[in-house]
Design an enzyme around this catalytic site. Structure first.
Site, PDB file in Angstrom:
ATOM      1  N   LYS A  88       0.856  -1.190   0.000  1.00 25.16           N
ATOM      2  CA  LYS A  88       0.000   0.000   0.000  1.00 25.16           C
ATOM      3  C   LYS A  88       0.891   1.239   0.000  1.00 25.16           C
ATOM      4  O   LYS A  88       1.774   1.388   0.867  1.00 25.16           O
ATOM      5  CB  LYS A  88      -0.876  -0.029   1.252  1.00 25.16           C
ATOM      6  CG  LYS A  88      -2.177   0.719   1.123  1.00 25.16           C
ATOM      7  CD  LYS A  88      -3.037   0.384   2.325  1.00 25.16           C
ATOM      8  CE  LYS A  88      -4.337   1.150   2.319  1.00 25.16           C
ATOM      9  NZ  LYS A  88      -5.046   0.994   3.580  1.00 25.16           N
TER      10      LYS A  88
HETATM   11  C1  E4P Z   1      -8.351   2.020   3.479  1.00 27.93           C
HETATM   12  O1  E4P Z   1      -7.584   1.180   3.070  1.00 27.93           O
HETATM   13  C2  E4P Z   1      -8.264   2.642   4.793  1.00 27.93           C
HETATM   14  O2  E4P Z   1      -7.611   1.748   5.672  1.00 27.93           O
HETATM   15  C3  E4P Z   1      -9.603   2.917   5.409  1.00 27.93           C
HETATM   16  O3  E4P Z   1     -10.679   2.473   4.634  1.00 27.93           O
HETATM   17  C4  E4P Z   1      -9.744   4.257   6.014  1.00 27.93           C
HETATM   18  O4  E4P Z   1     -11.007   4.330   6.628  1.00 27.93           O
HETATM   19  P1  E4P Z   1     -11.376   5.392   7.759  1.00 27.93           P
HETATM   20  O5  E4P Z   1     -11.678   6.689   7.075  1.00 27.93           O
HETATM   21  O6  E4P Z   1     -12.573   4.821   8.417  1.00 27.93           O
HETATM   22  O7  E4P Z   1     -10.173   5.483   8.665  1.00 27.93           O
END
Ligand code: E4P
Length: 219
Positions: A88
């Site tokens: 990522k």
């Molecule tokens: C995506 O990969 C992120 O980990 C995640 O969806 C972020 O979500 P949040 O806005 O609830 O922290």
């Protein structure tokens, strides 16, 4: 549509995996910190444990470096850890360079922190396997998170990009269902949203009636 769980919590992943409908997991540094994981060895062991819980599923593991060389170093170590790991990478100039580097080496990537269609286009051009538009966080500032997912789906279809649209920051069932209507390839959500998908009062009421009537029949 693929279902990913957005968590680093092993018990939650185990619960979702037991349903037989889990296709993968996304994590981020905040989710890892929430689990109290500290130090490189512990982080690597945790990612390995997640991979084993979602046999065959993709597991997004985020680099912490913000410079190109650091992202490459961390990403290569993560990719070597397990074949299910998807590296990522944040949406920055160095991130896009790193995605192109990884793509040339056939290392899969998920470009995170996508808030515009232009950013998604850049990541797809660089060869990202996934782009992650953050639906809830965009809604939080008065934007249109689902509209963004729709734009990206349309653009990728226009040009036949193989990059998959992974709708992230999903807060509730209508988010998830609308992403499915729009044609997102993947939705990643917390366990609470996945569990909420099961719910309808008429299902509970209907089941109670069937159970009561089954007792009368005595089968
Ligand atoms: C995506 O990969 C992120 O980990 C995640 O969806 C972020 O979500 P949040 O806005 O609830 O922290």
């Amino acid at each position: 549509m693929k279902f990913f769980l957005d968590t680093a919590n092993l018990a939650e992943i185990q619960e979702a995996a037991a349903l037989g409908i889990l296709d993968g997991v996304t994590t981020n540094p905040s989710l890892m910190a929430k689990e109290g994981i500290r130090g490189t060895d512990a982080v690597m062991a945790h990612y390995r444990a997640i991979c084993e819980l979602v046999a065959g599923g993709d597991v997004s593991a985020e680099v912490n470096a913000t410079d190109f060389a650091g992202m490459v170093r961390e990403g290569e170590a993560l990719a070597e850890l397990h074949e299910q790991i998807v590296v990522k990478v944040p949406m920055t100039k160095d991130g896009v360079r790193a995605i192109k580097y990884f793509s040339d080496k056939e290392i899969r990537t998920n470009c995170t922190l996508i808030f515009t269609a232009g950013q998604a286009l850049l990541a797809a051009k660089a060869g990202a396997s996934y782009v992650s538009p953050f639906v809830g966080r965009l809604d939080d500032i008065g934007g249109d998170g689902l509209g963004l997912v729709g734009q990206i789906v349309e653009i990728f279809a226009n040009y036949g990009f193989p990059t998959e649209v992974l709708a992230a920051s999903i807060r509730h069932v209508p988010h998830l269902v609308e992403c499915a209507e729009i044609g997102a390839d993947v939705v990643t959500c917390p366990l609470s949203v996945l569990n909420d998908l099961f719910q309808h009062p008429l299902t509970d009421k209907g089941l109670a009636t069937f159970l009561a009537d089954a007792q009368k029949v005595g089968s």
